[in-house]
Design an enzyme around this catalytic site. Structure first.
Site: not given
Ligand code: ACM
Ligand code: ZN
Length: 557
Positions: A208, A278, A342
């Protein structure tokens, strides 16, 4: 004095001869069928016999169980593995505990029949054997989990007939090791408690923005640079910085150790490399794969970074395939999780190379999605095709549904249940991990001041337990729901004790949703089992947990 003694003996005798009722049996997740018979089986010193036609992993599990009996009871139980046990058992010649292979049972299915002389366990394979053992341990005093001998315990189990198998094939728990790192010892402890409650998938979130956690041999800087951030924001103040370097990663040898350890507990480890968003930790190490070229820094704060991988550069696909190639070779799992959540599109909108690729591919905004979203589909599809050449299938977060998605992908519904409803309707396999029920980084108590820091929200034990995965899904589409999982994101979880506290006891509620048919769920029975039995098991095993249901939300170490 004499009279008191007599009373005590009578009381003891009557206690001994009273069969437990099904309601008095504390097994989580609740088996599909429990019949309690009169009488008890004395397990102390019992011999354990195992059908030799079981594979070595099953035989080993039965042998480990025998050792546990010896250790916890303080009296030796012997283990024997012989052919022809089935015939001897059928003619009543065997006493003690007997593991028999029964190929009529499905994978993961098992049965237990205990009378006062014999406990007969039937399963067709390793997982069924493991689950039968876990059930027997829950029928015994909680001290069976102890690593020292307990001689003053009445080592008996009730005579029972149990027939059991899980509702869902996928029974997962997610662990984010990027935001905070948990070492091999703690990951094994995490796996131990999952296995005790019959879970079978660890979704290991290995990369991440805040840290890259797995060695990739071809790209050593991923761990040399990408695994360390030079500071972390303090609590929820994103402007603050503690200035303390924070890092950690697993070598491939350590990952192999965890995979093998999990496998012996019946758990498959599913790695996640989150892409194309990410990815800041990777970009800090290899800036050439980003839209701007950097410089980038492993992130110090939480949230969603706009800095993402650049699919407009063909070299980015080489980079991703090299990484996923090593991951596919390292992890035997049929599934590899490629994230997909995301991923802001602001950089792609402004990147000449991304826009050139969009033009070349003829991607256009439609009512369904933007051209940049279709570009993410292109990345997903290329990774899916690449992984197929390695014999793997992909899982992605529900954003991968936006735009187009190739057949064969599995969708994890996390933004509530709507992604799962849509994906199953469109014919994709689905794993339900709705944040509304299964985000264990949320508070589990209303009185937040007394609890350790959490990301927010309110997800008490009872709410987790309420969830029914078929809600809102028609029966035909529901066939695509392969299971459920809870997610444990670790932005605010800085210690092993805190990690376990967030997990437990909510993980127990999760396991009843994963394992039990809805008709067998009952919150009052479940809560009483947790309070009266499972908390004792956790104390013996040395886990931290939230005692909110006993009125104490604090993190007592
Ligand atoms: C997620 O919680 N971003 C999958
Ligand atoms: Zn770009």
């Amino acid at each position: 004095m004499k009279k008191t003694f007599l009373c005590a003996v009578v009381t003891l005798l009557s206690l001994a001869s009273t069969a437990k009722t099904p309601a008095e049996i504390s097994i989580i997740p609740r088996p599909q069928s429990v019949e309690v018979l009169k009488g008890q089986f004395k397990i102390i010193g019992a011999t354990v016999n195992c059908d030799q036609s079981f594979d070595t992993q099953s035989q080993k599990a039965a042998s480990i169980f025998t050792n546990q009996l010896t250790i916890a009871t303080g009296r030796t139980s012997t283990f024997a593995c012989n052919p022809g046990i089935a015939d001897a058992a059928a003619s009543g010649k065997i006493k003690g505990i007997v593991f028999l292979k029964d190929n009529s049972l499905a994978a993961e299915e098992y049965s237990i029949e205990a009378n006062s002389k014999t406990v007969t366990i039937k399963a067709s394979e390793f997982h069924g054997v493991l689950y039968a053992i876990q059930t027997i341990k829950q029928l015994l005093p909680a001290e069976i989990y102890s690593k020292t001998s307990n001689e003053n315990i009445d080592w008996v189990m009730p005579c029972v007939v149990i027939k059991d198998k899980p509702r869902f094939a996928y029974r997962g728990m997610h662990l984010d090791v990027s935001r905070h790192f948990f070492d091999v010892v703690e990951v094994k402890k995490f796996l131990d408690i999952m296995a005790t409650f019959k879970m079978n998938k660890l979704h290991w979130h290995l990369s991440d923005d805040q840290g890259w956690r797995i060695e990739i041999k071809k790209y050593p800087l991923l761990t040399e640079i990408g695994s360390v951030r030079t500071g972390t924001c303090i609590g929820k103040d994103f402007k603050s910085d503690d200035g303390i370097p924070y890092g950690g990663f697993y070598t491939q040898e350590e990952a192999k150790e965890i995979i093998k350890y999990a496998d012996n507990l019946g758990i498959t480890v599913i790695p996640e490399i989150d892409l194309p968003g990410h990815m800041l930790a990777a970009l800090a190490a290899y800036p050439q794969y980003g839209c701007t070229g950097g410089p980038y820094e492993v992130w110090h704060r939480w949230g969603i970074s706009n800095q993402v991988l650049c699919p407009g550069k063909e070299i980015t696909f080489g980079f991703l395939q090299d990484i996923l190639g090593e991951i596919a070779d390292l992890f035997p799992s049929e599934y590899i999780h490629i994230g997909g959540d995301e991923c802001p599109k602001t950089e792609w909108e402004n990147c000449p190379e991304c826009q050139a690729l969009i033009a070349k591919l003829g991607l256009k905004d439609t009512e369904k999605a933007t051209a940049e979203q279709y570009l993410q589909n292109y990345v997903t599809n290329r990774m899916q095709k690449f992984l197929e050449t390695k014999g793997k299938k992909i899982i992605g977060w529900d954003e991968i549904l936006e735009g187009d998605l190739d057949e064969g992908a599995t969708v994890m519904s996390w933004r509530g249940v709507k992604g799962g409803i849509e994906a199953s309707k469109r014919g994709f396999d689905v794993i339900m991990t709705p944040n509304t029920y299964f985000y264990f980084d949320y508070y589990q108590t209303k009185d937040k001041d007394k609890a350790p820091l959490a990301i927010g929200g309110y997800l008490p034990l009872e709410k987790v337990y309420e969830y029914e995965p078929s809600d809102g899904i028609d029966p035909e589409s529901f066939k695509h729901v392969t299971g459920c999982q809870a997610n444990l994101w670790t932005e605010y979880i800085t210690s092993n004790e805190h990690l376990e506290y967030m997990l437990l006891p909510r993980m127990f509620a999760l396991t009843e949703i994963q394992w039990c048919n809805p008709a067998d769920k009952n919150y009052d029975r479940f809560k009483a089992d947790v309070a009266n039995h499972e908390f004792k098991v956790l104390d013996i095993l040395g886990y931290s947990y939230c005692k909110e249901i006993l009125g104490d939300p604090s993190l007592n170490k």
